[in-house]
Design an enzyme around this catalytic site. Sequence first.
Site, PDB file in Angstrom:
ATOM      1  N   GLY A  79       0.782  -1.233   0.000  1.00  0.00           N
ATOM      2  CA  GLY A  79       0.000   0.000   0.000  1.00  0.00           C
ATOM      3  C   GLY A  79       0.812   1.280   0.000  1.00  0.00           C
ATOM      4  O   GLY A  79       0.252   2.361   0.089  1.00  0.00           O
ATOM      5  N   MET A  91       2.853   2.419  -2.386  1.00  0.00           N
ATOM      6  CA  MET A  91       2.965   3.090  -3.679  1.00  0.00           C
ATOM      7  C   MET A  91       1.634   3.004  -4.411  1.00  0.00           C
ATOM      8  O   MET A  91       0.699   2.413  -3.932  1.00  0.00           O
ATOM      9  CB  MET A  91       4.105   2.459  -4.469  1.00  0.00           C
ATOM     10  N   CYS A 122      32.361  -7.864  22.476  1.00  0.00           N
ATOM     11  CA  CYS A 122      31.282  -7.587  23.418  1.00  0.00           C
ATOM     12  C   CYS A 122      30.801  -6.189  23.068  1.00  0.00           C
ATOM     13  O   CYS A 122      31.548  -5.385  22.564  1.00  0.00           O
ATOM     14  CB  CYS A 122      31.772  -7.665  24.849  1.00  0.00           C
ATOM     15  N   TYR A 162      33.948 -15.931  19.332  1.00  0.00           N
ATOM     16  CA  TYR A 162      32.620 -15.804  19.951  1.00  0.00           C
ATOM     17  C   TYR A 162      32.132 -14.358  19.894  1.00  0.00           C
ATOM     18  O   TYR A 162      32.920 -13.434  19.666  1.00  0.00           O
ATOM     19  CB  TYR A 162      32.651 -16.273  21.412  1.00  0.00           C
ATOM     20  N   ARG A 221       2.577 -13.166  -3.555  1.00  0.00           N
ATOM     21  CA  ARG A 221       3.846 -12.751  -2.935  1.00  0.00           C
ATOM     22  C   ARG A 221       4.023 -13.528  -1.641  1.00  0.00           C
ATOM     23  O   ARG A 221       3.046 -14.055  -1.095  1.00  0.00           O
ATOM     24  CB  ARG A 221       3.840 -11.254  -2.651  1.00  0.00           C
ATOM     25  N   SER A 233      39.119  -8.997  23.424  1.00  0.00           N
ATOM     26  CA  SER A 233      37.681  -8.814  23.368  1.00  0.00           C
ATOM     27  C   SER A 233      37.435  -7.405  22.847  1.00  0.00           C
ATOM     28  O   SER A 233      37.815  -6.430  23.487  1.00  0.00           O
ATOM     29  CB  SER A 233      37.075  -8.990  24.766  1.00  0.00           C
TER      30      SER A 233
HETATM   31  P1  ADP Z   1      -1.216  -2.851  -4.099  1.00  0.00           P
HETATM   32  O1  ADP Z   1       0.235  -3.087  -4.223  1.00  0.00           O
HETATM   33  O2  ADP Z   1      -1.573  -1.654  -3.338  1.00  0.00           O
HETATM   34  O3  ADP Z   1      -1.957  -4.082  -3.690  1.00  0.00           O
HETATM   35  P2  ADP Z   1      -2.128  -3.437  -6.759  1.00  0.00           P
HETATM   36  O4  ADP Z   1      -1.351  -3.037  -7.933  1.00  0.00           O
HETATM   37  O5  ADP Z   1      -2.024  -4.860  -6.384  1.00  0.00           O
HETATM   38  O6  ADP Z   1      -1.717  -2.490  -5.575  1.00  0.00           O
HETATM   39  O7  ADP Z   1      -3.623  -3.054  -7.078  1.00  0.00           O
HETATM   40  C1  ADP Z   1      -4.582  -2.533  -6.190  1.00  0.00           C
HETATM   41  C2  ADP Z   1      -5.861  -3.353  -6.257  1.00  0.00           C
HETATM   42  O8  ADP Z   1      -6.389  -3.377  -7.577  1.00  0.00           O
HETATM   43  C3  ADP Z   1      -5.644  -4.792  -5.868  1.00  0.00           C
HETATM   44  O9  ADP Z   1      -6.721  -5.227  -5.104  1.00  0.00           O
HETATM   45  C4  ADP Z   1      -5.588  -5.512  -7.181  1.00  0.00           C
HETATM   46  O10 ADP Z   1      -6.003  -6.843  -7.064  1.00  0.00           O
HETATM   47  C5  ADP Z   1      -6.516  -4.704  -8.051  1.00  0.00           C
HETATM   48  N1  ADP Z   1      -6.118  -4.769  -9.457  1.00  0.00           N
HETATM   49  C6  ADP Z   1      -4.921  -4.424  -9.958  1.00  0.00           C
HETATM   50  N2  ADP Z   1      -4.845  -4.673 -11.277  1.00  0.00           N
HETATM   51  C7  ADP Z   1      -6.033  -5.197 -11.621  1.00  0.00           C
HETATM   52  C8  ADP Z   1      -6.580  -5.670 -12.850  1.00  0.00           C
HETATM   53  N3  ADP Z   1      -5.866  -5.657 -13.969  1.00  0.00           N
HETATM   54  N4  ADP Z   1      -7.831  -6.134 -12.848  1.00  0.00           N
HETATM   55  C9  ADP Z   1      -8.547  -6.142 -11.693  1.00  0.00           C
HETATM   56  N5  ADP Z   1      -8.106  -5.717 -10.503  1.00  0.00           N
HETATM   57  C10 ADP Z   1      -6.854  -5.254 -10.461  1.00  0.00           C
HETATM   58 MG    MG Z   2      -1.799  -5.773  -4.496  1.00  0.00          MG
END
Ligand code: ADP
Ligand code: MG
Length: 869
Positions: free
Chosen positions: A104, A106, A813, A833, A339, A743
Amino acid sequence: MKYIYFFGARKAQGSGEMKDLLGGKGAGLAEMTRIGLPVPAGFTITTVACDYYFKHDRKHPRELAGQVAANLKRLERVTGKKLGDAKDPLLVSVRSGSARSMPGMMETILNLGLNSRSVTGLARTTGNERFAYDAYRRFVQMYSTVVIGLAKDELEAKLRAMKERLKVKDDTKVPAEAWKQLVSEYKEHFRSKTGRDFPEDPQEQLWDAIGAVFESWMAEKAVTYRRVEKITGLLGTAVSVVQMVFGNTGENSGTGVCFTRDPSTGEKTFYGDFLINAQGEDVVAGIRTPMHLKELQRRMPEIYEQLESARRLLETHYRDMQDMEFTVEDGKLYMLQTRGGKRTPAATFKMAVDMVSERLISKEEALMRVKPEDIERLFYPVIDASLPRTDLNKRRLATGISAVPGAAVGKAVFTAHEAEEWAQGGQKVILVRRETSPEDVGGMFVAQGILTATGGKTSHAAVVARGWGKCCVVGCEQLDIDYAEKRLRANGRVVRQGDWITLDGSEGAVYEGEVALIMPELPPAYTTLMKWADAVRRLGVRTNADTPQDARKAREMGAEGIGLCRTEHMFFKDFEQPERSHERQLAIQEMIVAESGDARRKALEKLLPFQRRDFVGLFKAMDGCPVTIRLIDPPLHEFVPHDRAQQEEVARKIGVDAKVVIRRVEQLREANPMLGHRGCRLAITYPEILEMQVRAIIEAARVADQIIKKAGVKLEYSVGTMIELPRAALLADQIAEVAEFFSFGTNDLTQTVMGLSRDDAGRFLPDYVDEKKAGIFPADPFQTLDLPGVGMMIKWAIDRGRKTKPKLKIGICGEHAGDAASVKFCHQVGMDYVSPSPFGVPIARLAAAQAVIEERAAGRSKAKGKRKK
Ligand code: ADP
Ligand code: MG
Ligand code: MG
């Protein structure tokens, strides 16, 4: 230069290994495509392009335009749609993603490619006008806020006003006409703020979005996140352009987030949230409370089956717990992200150990998966289970969803900004919000715990807090939070800013006041994994302990000896009989005031039995493990009072004239005590102090030996030195002629090598570490060894010392001995150590094992390289 990697139609140019280049998201999309999962097509612009952008005054590399055009053509071919087409338009999302997950932090823009013509095409092909205009208003809002930087609040206010006019609560109940109307309002707002029309040209939209995603890499919140997470050395963000799929076309659609195992407990159960008729960001934003996967299984059994097989496939493929995003469009499943999932420390241990017994990973891999922070966080306190339930229930304010277990006590604070201020002033705070957003990470980081009124286990607050192992309660709907008045109401009570509250993250409970916390029980997986670490590591791990209590604690944590016992407290504090402390103080003061060697010896005779008793206690607690004792270190003026009245009292007790004491204190005054008359320098002037200490030690060892009754154990001792000054390090070969061990006291060695006073550096050192300001040091040199400078000094001293005495025993240490990166260095330079504080012991044990594993891996890849040649 290739800046773009395409994926689609079951083929991908990139792969899961290319995280550095494609970001975690881009690499995941490519990999999922390769292994046959249903992923919408798209392409990823590399982090190298982002790096270029910032290094060249925000210009793109020359080749990029052509590569984007070619890849877009290919995407249009694969999907059979055209960007901006008036009949059947292709829509895309433009998504950020760096090599390390920054949830979240970026930006991402959805539904790009919509304009006043293509929106009608979308409405026609889907037969759903309501949906098409909903998608359009989302796009206009995201473009306005993310690309232009217009305030989100103002746009949301228009949305709220519209819903109030229509008297609807749920977005899904808003009719097409109203969305159409809102789009015009948004565009009007855009025109009044920017002085131009909202862009119709999809190409222009696309390039603006790419630029905005790059920019979000340097946004305040992203920079803050990297600072607190200590993420350094990345090129930037990649940009993934992905065909849109829609979870908001109706009741047969939806969007969700799921984990292949439970991220709180580590249990092997499928875990996640799903929202019917919603688009991506709705789940994470925590606007509506989502349904559990069980419910999805009931309502869409086929989708659930597909998802379950994606879960199995991804976990065995990645051999780790995955956090996935998916969308269902009219009954068809699409995977949008995968991820490595954030997890609690307890879950980290459980999953690592479970996966070894499932033969998914090796023990070595399990050891590499645990981070030093995971260990630290395992020791976070919990609510004392022996407290009477009825008392607790009386204090209960509300109950929400347990997002991250553990407990936290602090003062309620309602803004992230104030949380940071208060914490800086040394206060413990609990951040209380309706929901959190990425702007809040600074305040979330300093808080003891986080409490939100909305959101589920996959909300922003939950995900971020989980990554830190920080106690967090979300979805606490009974809380009525008033930001303006800075207070909350719940259960008929009011909590104002600054009032104490307690969170129980394990139960999701919120209590009024300060509830007593205790140390948690360590999970069985912790013990198992640490045993594996001990079997792998070469470095010994001791601890710094001055008292029998500390020594026992440290042995529980796995210490194999004491690497540094400071003896200064033995001169003024009696831990066993505190009421007798003054006897010691008086003896040392008498010694300090004495005029002759004989008189000093007489005074020291009085100290001998006390110190001997202390050492006996210590040796017993260590039960035969080695103990390194440092003889007196601080300058003598630390043992005498500096105010007149107390000086007179000391004189009276010793039986000398007050003037004698006053003059002596005057003589001992030093301009720079850190570099003053202390340590081994005292031995030159006052050898009798050391004589007394050594006698106390040897006699205690004899006594302890008898008590411990270790058959055949002879009194073994060796004499060595601390290395804390550059000259000592430089001349280590000469010192090694007389010293049996070294040490390294790296706290002082860092101060003296850098010529930097640790007490004063706090004011300006943060600038050195700040990536936006100077970025000179990758980390605070008092936390992580400065390898180029102090590290070189250490290496030199070890080489020199061992030239003289090849078997010279060497340890460290100091704070650095509990820092994973520094411990790895100690391993590499061949120390015997490390000796951290008791809580640093498990961290050092793990880091020492990881150092061996990394060394083996490096050896293997070197051997491979040779074979290739
Ligand atoms: P973040 O890194 O904040 O999760 P994302 O790039 O994953 O940002 O996207 C934000 C939201 O939009 C996520 O819930 C993702 O699943 C959704 N989203 C991104 N790309 C698509 C897409 N091509 N079609 C449908 N939903 C998308
Ligand atoms: Mg995402
Ligand atoms: Mg020192």
